[in-house]
Design a protein around this motif. Structure first.
Motif, PDB file in Angstrom:
ATOM      1  N   ARG A   1       6.062   6.729  13.145  1.00  0.00           N
ATOM      2  CA  ARG A   1       6.517   7.235  11.856  1.00  0.00           C
ATOM      3  C   ARG A   1       7.911   6.690  11.568  1.00  0.00           C
ATOM      4  NH1 ARG A   1       7.818  11.391  15.174  1.00  0.00           N
ATOM      5  NH2 ARG A   1       9.801  12.407  14.774  1.00  0.00           N
ATOM      6  N   VAL A   2       8.255   6.691  10.298  1.00  0.00           N
ATOM      7  CA  VAL A   2       9.548   6.209   9.836  1.00  0.00           C
ATOM      8  C   VAL A   2      10.497   7.401   9.728  1.00  0.00           C
ATOM      9  CG1 VAL A   2      10.744   5.145   7.877  1.00  0.00           C
ATOM     10  CG2 VAL A   2       8.498   4.291   8.578  1.00  0.00           C
ATOM     11  N   GLU A   3      11.726   7.200  10.137  1.00  0.00           N
ATOM     12  CA  GLU A   3      12.772   8.209   9.986  1.00  0.00           C
ATOM     13  C   GLU A   3      14.029   7.516   9.482  1.00  0.00           C
ATOM     14  OE1 GLU A   3      12.513  11.356  10.016  1.00  0.00           O
ATOM     15  OE2 GLU A   3      10.607  11.645  11.037  1.00  0.00           O
TER      16      GLU A   3
ATOM     17  N   ASP B   1      12.440  -5.426   8.220  1.00  0.00           N
ATOM     18  CA  ASP B   1      12.234  -6.428   7.159  1.00  0.00           C
ATOM     19  C   ASP B   1      11.169  -7.429   7.583  1.00  0.00           C
ATOM     20  OD1 ASP B   1      14.025  -5.661   5.102  1.00  0.00           O
ATOM     21  OD2 ASP B   1      15.698  -6.460   6.261  1.00  0.00           O
ATOM     22  N   GLY B   2      10.107  -7.534   6.789  1.00  0.00           N
ATOM     23  CA  GLY B   2       9.044  -8.492   7.053  1.00  0.00           C
ATOM     24  C   GLY B   2       8.045  -8.058   8.102  1.00  0.00           C
ATOM     25  N   LEU B   3       8.199  -6.850   8.626  1.00  0.00           N
ATOM     26  CA  LEU B   3       7.289  -6.350   9.653  1.00  0.00           C
ATOM     27  C   LEU B   3       5.886  -6.211   9.092  1.00  0.00           C
ATOM     28  CD1 LEU B   3       7.340  -5.283  12.614  1.00  0.00           C
ATOM     29  CD2 LEU B   3       7.655  -2.993  11.644  1.00  0.00           C
ATOM     30  N   GLU B   4       4.889  -6.684   9.830  1.00  0.00           N
ATOM     31  CA  GLU B   4       3.507  -6.591   9.370  1.00  0.00           C
ATOM     32  C   GLU B   4       2.978  -5.178   9.584  1.00  0.00           C
ATOM     33  OE1 GLU B   4      -0.775  -8.930   9.651  1.00  0.00           O
ATOM     34  OE2 GLU B   4       0.872  -9.535  10.980  1.00  0.00           O
ATOM     35  N   THR B   5       2.384  -4.622   8.538  1.00  0.00           N
ATOM     36  CA  THR B   5       1.839  -3.270   8.586  1.00  0.00           C
ATOM     37  C   THR B   5       0.356  -3.300   8.291  1.00  0.00           C
ATOM     38  OG1 THR B   5       2.312  -2.881   6.267  1.00  0.00           O
ATOM     39  CG2 THR B   5       4.017  -2.226   7.858  1.00  0.00           C
TER      40      THR B   5
ATOM     41  N   PHE C   1       0.795  -1.231   0.000  1.00  0.00           N
ATOM     42  CA  PHE C   1       0.000   0.000   0.000  1.00  0.00           C
ATOM     43  C   PHE C   1       0.828   1.282   0.000  1.00  0.00           C
ATOM     44  CE2 PHE C   1      -2.399  -3.398   1.977  1.00  0.00           C
ATOM     45  CZ  PHE C   1      -3.593  -3.356   1.279  1.00  0.00           C
ATOM     46  N   ASN C   2       2.026   1.242   0.554  1.00  0.00           N
ATOM     47  CA  ASN C   2       2.809   2.461   0.757  1.00  0.00           C
ATOM     48  C   ASN C   2       4.296   2.226   0.547  1.00  0.00           C
ATOM     49  OD1 ASN C   2       0.649   4.220   1.942  1.00  0.00           O
ATOM     50  ND2 ASN C   2       0.658   2.626   3.497  1.00  0.00           N
ATOM     51  N   GLU C   3       4.986   3.317   0.173  1.00  0.00           N
ATOM     52  CA  GLU C   3       6.444   3.358   0.252  1.00  0.00           C
ATOM     53  C   GLU C   3       6.760   4.347   1.365  1.00  0.00           C
ATOM     54  OE1 GLU C   3       9.843   3.606  -2.973  1.00  0.00           O
ATOM     55  OE2 GLU C   3       9.061   5.608  -2.559  1.00  0.00           O
ATOM     56  N   TYR C   4       7.704   4.012   2.215  1.00  0.00           N
ATOM     57  CA  TYR C   4       7.984   4.816   3.397  1.00  0.00           C
ATOM     58  C   TYR C   4       9.280   5.597   3.234  1.00  0.00           C
ATOM     59  CZ  TYR C   4       4.258   2.088   5.403  1.00  0.00           C
ATOM     60  OH  TYR C   4       3.044   1.514   5.632  1.00  0.00           O
ATOM     61  N   ALA C   5       9.177   6.896   3.394  1.00  0.00           N
ATOM     62  CA  ALA C   5      10.325   7.795   3.403  1.00  0.00           C
ATOM     63  C   ALA C   5      10.393   8.430   4.787  1.00  0.00           C
ATOM     64  CB  ALA C   5      10.159   8.861   2.329  1.00  0.00           C
ATOM     65  N   SER C   6      11.421   9.204   5.018  1.00  0.00           N
ATOM     66  CA  SER C   6      11.571   9.885   6.294  1.00  0.00           C
ATOM     67  C   SER C   6      10.342  10.754   6.576  1.00  0.00           C
ATOM     68  CB  SER C   6      12.831  10.745   6.273  1.00  0.00           C
ATOM     69  OG  SER C   6      13.037  11.345   7.517  1.00  0.00           O
ATOM     70  N   GLY C   7       9.725  10.554   7.738  1.00  0.00           N
ATOM     71  CA  GLY C   7       8.549  11.315   8.129  1.00  0.00           C
ATOM     72  C   GLY C   7       7.227  10.626   7.824  1.00  0.00           C
ATOM     73  N   SER C   8       7.270   9.509   7.106  1.00  0.00           N
ATOM     74  CA  SER C   8       6.034   8.790   6.761  1.00  0.00           C
ATOM     75  C   SER C   8       5.426   8.139   8.003  1.00  0.00           C
ATOM     76  CB  SER C   8       6.319   7.681   5.746  1.00  0.00           C
ATOM     77  OG  SER C   8       6.808   8.187   4.541  1.00  0.00           O
ATOM     78  N   GLY C   9       4.117   8.268   8.130  1.00  0.00           N
ATOM     79  CA  GLY C   9       3.412   7.574   9.199  1.00  0.00           C
ATOM     80  C   GLY C   9       3.346   6.090   8.897  1.00  0.00           C
TER      81      GLY C   9
ATOM     82  N   ASP D   1      23.319   7.523   8.822  1.00  0.00           N
ATOM     83  CA  ASP D   1      23.946   6.533   7.940  1.00  0.00           C
ATOM     84  C   ASP D   1      23.002   6.067   6.830  1.00  0.00           C
ATOM     85  OD1 ASP D   1      26.350   6.524   9.437  1.00  0.00           O
ATOM     86  OD2 ASP D   1      25.477   5.096  10.863  1.00  0.00           O
ATOM     87  N   GLY D   2      21.804   6.653   6.766  1.00  0.00           N
ATOM     88  CA  GLY D   2      20.855   6.283   5.725  1.00  0.00           C
ATOM     89  C   GLY D   2      20.015   5.067   6.054  1.00  0.00           C
ATOM     90  N   ASN D   3      20.033   4.634   7.299  1.00  0.00           N
ATOM     91  CA  ASN D   3      19.236   3.475   7.715  1.00  0.00           C
ATOM     92  C   ASN D   3      17.883   3.926   8.242  1.00  0.00           C
ATOM     93  OD1 ASN D   3      21.395   1.570   7.269  1.00  0.00           O
ATOM     94  ND2 ASN D   3      22.350   2.427   9.105  1.00  0.00           N
ATOM     95  N   TYR D   4      16.842   3.290   7.757  1.00  0.00           N
ATOM     96  CA  TYR D   4      15.492   3.616   8.207  1.00  0.00           C
ATOM     97  C   TYR D   4      15.189   2.929   9.524  1.00  0.00           C
ATOM     98  CZ  TYR D   4      14.460   5.849   3.789  1.00  0.00           C
ATOM     99  OH  TYR D   4      14.460   6.701   2.730  1.00  0.00           O
ATOM    100  N   TYR D   5      14.376   3.597  10.342  1.00  0.00           N
ATOM    101  CA  TYR D   5      13.923   3.029  11.610  1.00  0.00           C
ATOM    102  C   TYR D   5      12.551   3.605  11.938  1.00  0.00           C
ATOM    103  CZ  TYR D   5      15.296   7.489  13.723  1.00  0.00           C
ATOM    104  OH  TYR D   5      15.409   8.819  14.034  1.00  0.00           O
ATOM    105  N   ILE D   6      11.884   2.966  12.897  1.00  0.00           N
ATOM    106  CA  ILE D   6      10.580   3.441  13.357  1.00  0.00           C
ATOM    107  C   ILE D   6      10.794   4.180  14.665  1.00  0.00           C
ATOM    108  CG2 ILE D   6       8.287   2.759  14.130  1.00  0.00           C
ATOM    109  CD1 ILE D   6       8.522   0.351  12.204  1.00  0.00           C
ATOM    110  N   VAL D   7      10.307   5.404  14.739  1.00  0.00           N
ATOM    111  CA  VAL D   7      10.479   6.243  15.929  1.00  0.00           C
ATOM    112  C   VAL D   7       9.905   5.513  17.149  1.00  0.00           C
ATOM    113  CG1 VAL D   7       9.831   8.423  17.020  1.00  0.00           C
ATOM    114  CG2 VAL D   7      10.459   8.377  14.596  1.00  0.00           C
TER     115      VAL D   7
END
Length: 144
Positions: A116-118, A136-140, A90-98, A122-128
């Protein structure tokens, strides 16, 4: 009182709050633009400031309940796409995406969490609030 009855009563209570926020101008612009205040009176200025802060809290409560009422479009699993971003059906997540995800680690019972995703330096995404969580593989869950 069961959770459904409590939610209904909260909706009813916040419905009046939403109307008040609309009348004050806070619902659309996050300021009490339609409320008169004597800016030369320190008491009025203090009341204005406190009412503005309280209105923002009320606005968040209204928004949170509105979010719960949005229908769920579906659930999916995150994966890293070719552009280096996480996405799902359903979505692509960038910095600031809910994001709404199923938290199964660090809790007694799995539960849906909204955050939200930030991206770090180092360019690694994480969930606040869940920086060490493997995405990887996290259910959304996606809402309409």
């Amino acid at each position: 009182m069961d959770i459904g009855k409590f939610e209904k009563r909260m909706d009813d209570a916040l419905g009046g709050g939403k109307n008040l926020l609309v009348q004050s101008g806070c619902y659309d612009n996050q300021t009490l633009e339609n409320i008169d205040c004597d800016r030369d009176d320190p008491d009025d200025v203090q009341r204005w400031n406190e009412l503005t802060n309280t209105s923002k809290l009320l606005l968040k409560a209204v928004d949170d309940l509105n979010y719960l009422h949005r229908p769920i479009a579906g659930t999916s699993r995150l994966y890293l796409d070719t552009s280096g971003r996480y996405e799902e059906d359903f979505n692509e997540y960038a910095s600031g995406s809910g994001i709404e995800f199923l938290l199964a680690d660090d809790c007694i019972k799995p539960c849906w969490v909204r955050s939200r995703v930030e991206v770090d330096d180092d360019g690694n995404y994480y969930i606040v609030g869940h920086k060490g969580l493997n995405m990887d593989g996290l259910e959304t869950s996606a809402r309409k």
